[in-house]
Design an enzyme around this catalytic site. Structure first.
Site, PDB file in Angstrom:
ATOM      1  N   HIS A 118      -3.646   7.087   1.147  1.00  0.00           N
ATOM      2  CA  HIS A 118      -3.864   5.788   0.513  1.00  0.00           C
ATOM      3  C   HIS A 118      -5.283   5.349   0.824  1.00  0.00           C
ATOM      4  O   HIS A 118      -5.745   5.456   1.959  1.00  0.00           O
ATOM      5  CB  HIS A 118      -2.852   4.774   1.059  1.00  0.00           C
ATOM      6  CG  HIS A 118      -3.285   3.358   0.862  1.00  0.00           C
ATOM      7  ND1 HIS A 118      -3.614   2.856  -0.373  1.00  0.00           N
ATOM      8  CD2 HIS A 118      -3.477   2.339   1.741  1.00  0.00           C
ATOM      9  CE1 HIS A 118      -3.979   1.597  -0.245  1.00  0.00           C
ATOM     10  NE2 HIS A 118      -3.912   1.261   1.021  1.00  0.00           N
ATOM     11  N   CYS A 132       0.806  -1.232   0.000  1.00  0.00           N
ATOM     12  CA  CYS A 132       0.000   0.000   0.000  1.00  0.00           C
ATOM     13  C   CYS A 132       0.836   1.278   0.000  1.00  0.00           C
ATOM     14  O   CYS A 132       0.382   2.317  -0.475  1.00  0.00           O
ATOM     15  CB  CYS A 132      -0.938   0.003   1.203  1.00  0.00           C
ATOM     16  SG  CYS A 132      -2.068  -1.390   1.182  1.00  0.00           S
ATOM     17  N   ASN A 146      -9.873  -0.691  -2.385  1.00  0.00           N
ATOM     18  CA  ASN A 146      -8.452  -0.479  -2.076  1.00  0.00           C
ATOM     19  C   ASN A 146      -7.639  -1.103  -3.205  1.00  0.00           C
ATOM     20  O   ASN A 146      -7.669  -2.315  -3.399  1.00  0.00           O
ATOM     21  CB  ASN A 146      -8.137  -1.137  -0.720  1.00  0.00           C
ATOM     22  CG  ASN A 146      -6.680  -1.012  -0.314  1.00  0.00           C
ATOM     23  OD1 ASN A 146      -5.805  -0.766  -1.150  1.00  0.00           O
ATOM     24  ND2 ASN A 146      -6.400  -1.202   0.966  1.00  0.00           N
TER      25      ASN A 146
HETATM   26  N1  COA Z   1     -19.558  -9.352   5.279  1.00  0.00           N
HETATM   27  C1  COA Z   1     -20.254  -9.636   6.379  1.00  0.00           C
HETATM   28  N2  COA Z   1     -19.690  -9.977   7.548  1.00  0.00           N
HETATM   29  C2  COA Z   1     -18.365 -10.034   7.609  1.00  0.00           C
HETATM   30  C3  COA Z   1     -17.560  -9.727   6.480  1.00  0.00           C
HETATM   31  C4  COA Z   1     -18.214  -9.386   5.287  1.00  0.00           C
HETATM   32  N3  COA Z   1     -17.548  -9.090   4.165  1.00  0.00           N
HETATM   33  N4  COA Z   1     -16.261  -9.852   6.834  1.00  0.00           N
HETATM   34  C5  COA Z   1     -16.241 -10.211   8.127  1.00  0.00           C
HETATM   35  N5  COA Z   1     -17.512 -10.327   8.589  1.00  0.00           N
HETATM   36  C6  COA Z   1     -17.940 -10.676   9.930  1.00  0.00           C
HETATM   37  C7  COA Z   1     -16.948 -11.550  10.646  1.00  0.00           C
HETATM   38  O1  COA Z   1     -17.131 -12.906  10.320  1.00  0.00           O
HETATM   39  C8  COA Z   1     -17.260 -11.252  12.099  1.00  0.00           C
HETATM   40  O2  COA Z   1     -18.401 -11.985  12.450  1.00  0.00           O
HETATM   41  P1  COA Z   1     -18.568 -12.583  13.956  1.00  0.00           P
HETATM   42  O3  COA Z   1     -18.566 -11.374  14.857  1.00  0.00           O
HETATM   43  O4  COA Z   1     -19.864 -13.284  13.881  1.00  0.00           O
HETATM   44  O5  COA Z   1     -17.378 -13.461  14.158  1.00  0.00           O
HETATM   45  C9  COA Z   1     -17.669  -9.781  12.078  1.00  0.00           C
HETATM   46  O6  COA Z   1     -18.044  -9.484  10.711  1.00  0.00           O
HETATM   47  C10 COA Z   1     -16.551  -8.849  12.505  1.00  0.00           C
HETATM   48  O7  COA Z   1     -15.339  -9.247  11.821  1.00  0.00           O
HETATM   49  P2  COA Z   1     -14.022  -8.441  11.938  1.00  0.00           P
HETATM   50  O8  COA Z   1     -13.029  -9.001  10.994  1.00  0.00           O
HETATM   51  O9  COA Z   1     -13.651  -8.293  13.383  1.00  0.00           O
HETATM   52  O10 COA Z   1     -14.566  -7.071  11.369  1.00  0.00           O
HETATM   53  P3  COA Z   1     -14.074  -5.596  11.633  1.00  0.00           P
HETATM   54  O11 COA Z   1     -15.144  -4.870  12.317  1.00  0.00           O
HETATM   55  O12 COA Z   1     -12.697  -5.537  12.160  1.00  0.00           O
HETATM   56  O13 COA Z   1     -14.025  -5.078  10.128  1.00  0.00           O
HETATM   57  C11 COA Z   1     -12.410  -4.704   8.431  1.00  0.00           C
HETATM   58  C12 COA Z   1     -13.218  -5.731   9.203  1.00  0.00           C
HETATM   59  C13 COA Z   1     -11.489  -5.447   7.513  1.00  0.00           C
HETATM   60  C14 COA Z   1     -13.387  -3.868   7.616  1.00  0.00           C
HETATM   61  C15 COA Z   1     -11.649  -3.787   9.415  1.00  0.00           C
HETATM   62  O14 COA Z   1     -10.937  -4.561  10.347  1.00  0.00           O
HETATM   63  C16 COA Z   1     -10.690  -2.900   8.701  1.00  0.00           C
HETATM   64  O15 COA Z   1     -11.094  -2.059   7.935  1.00  0.00           O
HETATM   65  N6  COA Z   1      -9.404  -3.029   8.977  1.00  0.00           N
HETATM   66  C17 COA Z   1      -8.382  -2.269   8.265  1.00  0.00           C
HETATM   67  C18 COA Z   1      -8.186  -2.947   6.986  1.00  0.00           C
HETATM   68  C19 COA Z   1      -7.465  -2.130   5.979  1.00  0.00           C
HETATM   69  O16 COA Z   1      -7.655  -0.958   5.871  1.00  0.00           O
HETATM   70  N7  COA Z   1      -6.641  -2.788   5.229  1.00  0.00           N
HETATM   71  C20 COA Z   1      -5.874  -2.176   4.258  1.00  0.00           C
HETATM   72  C21 COA Z   1      -4.531  -1.983   4.808  1.00  0.00           C
HETATM   73  S1  COA Z   1      -3.673  -0.722   4.179  1.00  0.00           S
END
Ligand code: COA
Length: 352
Positions: free
Chosen positions: A279, A117, A309
C-alpha cells in the site's frame, strides 16, 4: 481436476488529470517540496475537478478498463465490492451508484466496505471466498477515493493534507482451475485499540471535539450529534486526524509481519516474490520494509511519488501500473500488503 481459485481477469485504474505538485500546496499551507519529499517521497498527487468528478465517476472509469480487459460486459458482473473511506453520500454506499452508472441490472449485488488503506486486500479476500464457493463468477472489486474534498488545508492539518491524493483502481475477479494461477491465500488483521490514531471522527454518532486523546471526548450535544457543527469546522476538528509517528512505527512492524505470514502459509520465501505491491502509504515505509526483508529493487513497485496516498485505491493503482509496465508476467508470484486506519492490515499472495 485442479482446485478452483480466484484470478484477476482484468485490471484498470484512473487518476484525475489535475496534477498538484508539492510547490502548488505552498499557496495554501506553509510547507516545502523538500519537507514533503524527504518525509514521504511524494512529488505530486492528483485532485478531482470539483463538481465534475467524484468517487463514483473515478470508479466507473477504472471499472470500464478492467471490464474491457477481462472481455466481459458490465451486465456480466454478478457482484460489486466497493472499497472507499470517501463515499459520495453518507448512505447509500458507492456500490449501488457504480452499478447504476455502469447500467448493470439488479441481478447483481453491491457491497461497500470501509477498511481504509487495507480495504482492497479485505475486498479481494471477500471476493475470493464467494468465487471459491462457486457463488459468483464475475466480481468487480473497486477502490476509489476523493481525499481532496475532505482535507484540512490549514497549517494545523498539513502533516495529513500533503500525503493524500485522489484516484481509483478496479479488478474483475473470476474462477480459474489453471495451475500456477490465482490467489493462494489472504490474511486479515485488526486492532481497534488504536482506532483514533488515524481517523475521521465526524458524521459518526460519537461526533464531538477530538484533540487526539480519547479521554478528551466531549459530546457536541445530547441530541442530533450525528452531524458536523459550525464550531467543528471553525476549530478544525472536522477533518481527518493522524498521529503520524505512531502510525509509522506500527506500519513498519505490521507490513513485514503480514507479508511473512502469507509466505509461510504457502511455503514460500522472500526470494520467491516476483513483485511486492505495498500500500502506498509513504515511500519511507516501503523502503524500510524492502530493506528489512532484503528485497531487491525489482521485487517492489512504488508509485506514491506521482499519486500520493490514495488509501483503498493505492494497491490496485500500483498493481495495474506495474503490470502495464511489463513488471508482472503470467505465473509471477505477487504479494499485496497494506496497513492503515483501524488499525487494519492484511496481505494477499497470488500467482498472476
Ligand atoms: N510541511 C512542513 N512542515 C510540516 C508539515 C508539512 N507538510 N507537516 C508537519 N510539519 C512540521 C510539524 O509542524 C513539526 O514542526 P515542529 O517540529 O516545529 O513542531 C515537524 O514538521 C515534525 O512534525 P511531525 O508530524 O512530527 O512530522 P514527522 O517527522 O512525523 O512526519 C509524517 C510526518 C506524516 C510524514 C510521518 O509521521 C509519517 O509519514 N507517518 C506515517 C503516515 C502514513 O504513512 N500514513 C498513512 C497511513 S497508512
Amino acid at each position: 481436476m485442479n482446485q478452483t481459485k480466484t484470478k484477476i481477469a482484468g485490471i484498470g485504474f484512473y487518476v484525475p488529470d489535475k496534477v498538484v505538485k508539492n510547490d502548488d500546496l505552498k499557496e495554501v499551507i506553509e510547507t516545502t517540496d523538500e519537507w514533503i519529499q524527504e518525509r514521504t517521497g511524494i512529488k505530486e498527487r492528483r485532485y478531482i475537478e470539483r463538481y465534475k468528478e467524484n468517487t463514483t465517476t473515478m470508479a466507473v472509469n477504472a471499472s470500464k478498463i478492467a471490464l474491457e480487459r477481462a472481455s466481459i460486459a458490465a451486465d456480466d458482473v454478478d457482484f460489486i465490492i466497493f472499497a472507499t473511506l470517501s463515499p459520495d453520500y453518507y448512505f447509500p454506499g458507492c456500490g449501488v451508484l457504480l452499478q447504476r452508472e455502469l447500467g448493470i441490472k439488479n441481478n447483481c449485488g453491491a457491497l461497500d466496505i470501509r477498511n481504509q488503506c487495507s480495504a482492497f486486500i479485505y475486498a479481494i479476500s471477500i471476493a475470493d471466498q464467494f468465487i471459491k464457493t462457486g457463488m459468483y463468477k464475475n466480481i468487480l472489486v473497486v477502490g476509489s477515493e476523493t481525499h481532496s474534498a475532505g482535507l484540512d488545508f490549514s497549517n494545523k492539518g498539513r502533516n495529513v493534507s500533503v500525503i493524500f491524493g485522489d484516484g481509483a483502481g478496479a479488478v474483475v475477479l473470476q474462477p480459474t482451475t489453471k495451475e500456477n494461477q490465482g490467489i493462494l491465500s489472504t490474511h486479515l488483521h485488526a486492532e481497534g485499540l488504536h482506532a483514533e490514531k488515524l481517523a475521521f471522527l465526524h458524521l459518526g454518532a460519537h461526533s464531538g471535539v477530538f484533540t487526539g486523546d480519547t479521554s478528551d471526548f466531549e459530546s457536541s450535544g445530547e441530541w442530533g450529534s450525528l452531524f458536523v457543527t459550525k464550531e467543528m469546522i471553525e476549530n478544525g476538528t472536522a477533518f481527518p486526524y493522524m498521529d503520524g509517528p505512531f502510525v509509522f512505527k506500527n506500519a513498519v512492524f505490521r507490513f513485514p509481519q503480514v507479508i511473512m505470514e502469507a509466505l509461510n502459509a504457502n511455503n514460500k520465501n522472500v526470494s520467491d516474490i516476483n513483485m511486492l505491491i505495498p500500500h502506498q502509504a509513504n515511500l519511507r515505509i516501503a523502503q524500510f520494509i524492502q530493506e528489512k526483508m532484503g528485497l531487491r529493487d525489482d521485487q517492489v513497485y512504488n508509485n506514491i511519488q506521482k499519486y500520493g496516498n490514495t488509501t483503498a485505491a493505492s494497491v490496485p493503482i500500483a498493481l495495474c501500473e506495474a503490470w502495464e509496465l511489463g513488471k508482472i508476467k503470467e505465473g509471477d508470484l505477487v504479494c499485496l500488503a497494506a496497513f492503515g486506519s483501524g488499525f487494519t492490515w492484511g496481505s494477499a499472495l497470488l500467482q498472476w
